[in-house]
Design a protein around this motif. Structure first.
Motif, PDB file in Angstrom:
ATOM      1  N   ASP A   3      63.415  45.340  36.379  1.00  0.00           N
ATOM      2  CA  ASP A   3      62.169  44.790  36.377  1.00  0.00           C
ATOM      3  C   ASP A   3      61.430  45.330  35.181  1.00  0.00           C
ATOM      4  O   ASP A   3      60.882  46.564  35.232  1.00  0.00           O
TER       5      ASP A   3
ATOM      6  N   TYR B 242      64.005  31.184  35.440  1.00  0.00           N
ATOM      7  CA  TYR B 242      65.230  31.856  36.159  1.00  0.00           C
ATOM      8  C   TYR B 242      66.311  31.319  35.536  1.00  0.00           C
ATOM      9  O   TYR B 242      66.666  30.191  35.815  1.00  0.00           O
TER      10      TYR B 242
ATOM     11  N   VAL C 226      59.456  39.468  30.147  1.00  0.00           N
ATOM     12  CA  VAL C 226      59.778  40.203  31.285  1.00  0.00           C
ATOM     13  C   VAL C 226      61.186  40.047  31.466  1.00  0.00           C
ATOM     14  O   VAL C 226      61.546  38.613  31.449  1.00  0.00           O
TER      15      VAL C 226
ATOM     16  N   HIS D  44      58.087  31.816  33.818  1.00  0.00           N
ATOM     17  CA  HIS D  44      59.051  32.996  34.516  1.00  0.00           C
ATOM     18  C   HIS D  44      60.265  32.526  34.881  1.00  0.00           C
ATOM     19  O   HIS D  44      60.751  32.003  36.108  1.00  0.00           O
TER      20      HIS D  44
ATOM     21  N   GLU E 290      61.441  35.992  30.977  1.00  0.00           N
ATOM     22  CA  GLU E 290      60.125  35.297  31.068  1.00  0.00           C
ATOM     23  C   GLU E 290      59.292  35.548  29.753  1.00  0.00           C
ATOM     24  O   GLU E 290      59.034  36.672  29.275  1.00  0.00           O
TER      25      GLU E 290
ATOM     26  N   PHE F  36      49.166  37.466  35.821  1.00  0.00           N
ATOM     27  CA  PHE F  36      50.541  37.657  36.013  1.00  0.00           C
ATOM     28  C   PHE F  36      50.523  38.907  37.159  1.00  0.00           C
ATOM     29  O   PHE F  36      49.729  39.959  37.269  1.00  0.00           O
ATOM     30  N   ASN F  37      51.910  38.687  37.979  1.00  0.00           N
ATOM     31  CA  ASN F  37      52.097  39.576  39.187  1.00  0.00           C
ATOM     32  C   ASN F  37      50.749  40.192  39.720  1.00  0.00           C
ATOM     33  O   ASN F  37      49.894  39.262  39.951  1.00  0.00           O
TER      34      ASN F  37
ATOM     35  N   ARG G 238      51.178  28.083  40.518  1.00  0.00           N
ATOM     36  CA  ARG G 238      52.564  27.563  41.097  1.00  0.00           C
ATOM     37  C   ARG G 238      52.448  27.500  42.513  1.00  0.00           C
ATOM     38  O   ARG G 238      53.414  27.058  43.175  1.00  0.00           O
TER      39      ARG G 238
ATOM     40  N   ARG H  73      61.348  29.393  44.804  1.00  0.00           N
ATOM     41  CA  ARG H  73      62.029  30.597  44.120  1.00  0.00           C
ATOM     42  C   ARG H  73      62.999  29.957  43.168  1.00  0.00           C
ATOM     43  O   ARG H  73      64.051  29.283  43.985  1.00  0.00           O
TER      44      ARG H  73
ATOM     45  N   TRP I 170      63.994  40.330  34.812  1.00  0.00           N
ATOM     46  CA  TRP I 170      63.810  40.753  36.255  1.00  0.00           C
ATOM     47  C   TRP I 170      65.177  40.185  37.026  1.00  0.00           C
ATOM     48  O   TRP I 170      65.549  38.956  36.639  1.00  0.00           O
TER      49      TRP I 170
ATOM     50  N   LYS J  96      49.245  37.120  43.691  1.00  0.00           N
ATOM     51  CA  LYS J  96      50.204  37.509  42.997  1.00  0.00           C
ATOM     52  C   LYS J  96      50.812  36.065  42.157  1.00  0.00           C
ATOM     53  O   LYS J  96      51.160  35.033  42.416  1.00  0.00           O
ATOM     54  N   HIS J  97      50.927  36.545  40.801  1.00  0.00           N
ATOM     55  CA  HIS J  97      51.207  35.557  39.711  1.00  0.00           C
ATOM     56  C   HIS J  97      50.204  34.380  39.694  1.00  0.00           C
ATOM     57  O   HIS J  97      50.544  33.364  38.949  1.00  0.00           O
TER      58      HIS J  97
END
Ligand SMILES: O=P(O)(O)OC[C@H]1O[C@H](O)[C@H](O)[C@@H](O)[C@@H]1O
Length: 279
Positions: free
Chosen positions: A189, A147, A220, A145, A247, A64-65, A77, A54, A222, A72-73
């Motif tokens: 989101d 952060y 994106v 993605h 993202e 994606f997602n 990762r 995270r 979020w 998911k994703h």
């Protein structure tokens, strides 16, 4: 090692420093020469060699997602990458290729090269080359993605989205963004059509310019907000106040790659000091 997981620390000639985990090819930290951290990494992120971490820059590939049958994703990762070393001055590459582990999810032959580079002081380029190394065409969706670290979300604004088409995933509503400066507080989101100009994350401490490649036609944005954040086991209760995901994404129309073809998805972050001396 970072929290028990293999990681490499990369020092650019500019004084910028990167830390990247092999699990996920996951960039964890970008500090510029004066030591300012530009990425958010959750202090309660899981470092178990299986879960997605995270924070930092998760690589979402080949899905994606939950827009498809894969986890998911996607799986990139969640798997170990290899470190290919410094492939150009101040540029380092990590690699993931198809294996029994990837073919358990997805049958295709592929190569991912993630190159992290520091072209100038305070500038980070995250570039993902996606190659079809097989004999049949396939398609994928993907996102870098990222952060971004924010000092206090209430003081942060995202500029440059005005006029962009938007799908608000929280309300399942389509619209055109009307605001010239988007602020945050509750769960946010949204999938935007990426504008031609770089976005600007504006904070009292300065601006971060965010550009992305033509092959990332969506952006994106979020933030979980307080209620969803409280339900995320790998984020502290106030974590949402210190991050914003912006993202670079290719999701609305899957990218198709012919055998032997490759494409490059990138995002460039450019930190600039505050233009207002009193801010
Ligand atoms: O919790 P994760 O699987 O890492 O996903 C985190 C978020 O990723 C993207 O930003 C999506 O738009 C969100 O809907 C999702 O909640």
């Amino acid at each position: 090692m970072v929290r028990g997981q293999p990681a490499v620390e990369l020092s650019a000639r500019t004084g910028d420093r990167l830390v990247v985990a092999l699990h996920g090819g996951h960039l964890l930290s970008w500090q510029d020469a004066d030591g300012t951290e530009r990425l958010y990494l959750s202090p309660t992120a899981l470092f178990d060699g299986r879960s997605a971490i995270r924070g930092g820059v998760p690589i979402c590939f080949p899905q994606f997602n939950q827009r498809g049958p894969l986890p998911k994703h996607g799986f990139a990762r969640n798997l170990p990458w290899t470190f290919a070393g410094e492939t150009a001055p101040d540029a380092w590459t990590l690699r993931l290729t198809d294996s029994d582990a990837t073919r358990a999810f997805w049958p295709e032959r592929f190569g991912l090269d993630l190159t992290l580079s520091v072209p100038r002081a305070g500038v980070l380029r995250i570039a993902l080359q996606v190659a079809n190394t097989g004999v049949a065409p396939w398609s994928f969706t993907a996102a870098l993605h990222t952060y971004l670290r924010v000092d206090e979300l209430a003081d942060a604004r995202l500029l440059g989205l005005q006029g962009a088409p938007c799908w608000d995933a929280v309300r399942d509503a389509r619209a055109t963004e009307t605001r010239d400066a988007v602020g945050f507080g509750e769960e946010f989101d949204s999938v935007y059509g990426a504008p031609a100009q770089p976005l600007v994350l504006r904070q009292p401490r300065g601006d971060l310019h965010i550009a992305s490649s033509p092959d990332c036609p969506q952006t994106v944005v979020w933030n979980p907000g307080p209620a969803l954040c409280a339900r995320l086991a790998d984020m502290p209760a106030d974590g949402w106040r210190h991050m914003l995901c912006v993202e670079a994404a290719a999701i609305d129309a899957p990218i198709e790659l012919a055998p032997g073809a490759a494409t490059l998805l990138w995002q460039q972050l450019d930190a600039r000091p505050s233009s207002s001396p009193t801010a």
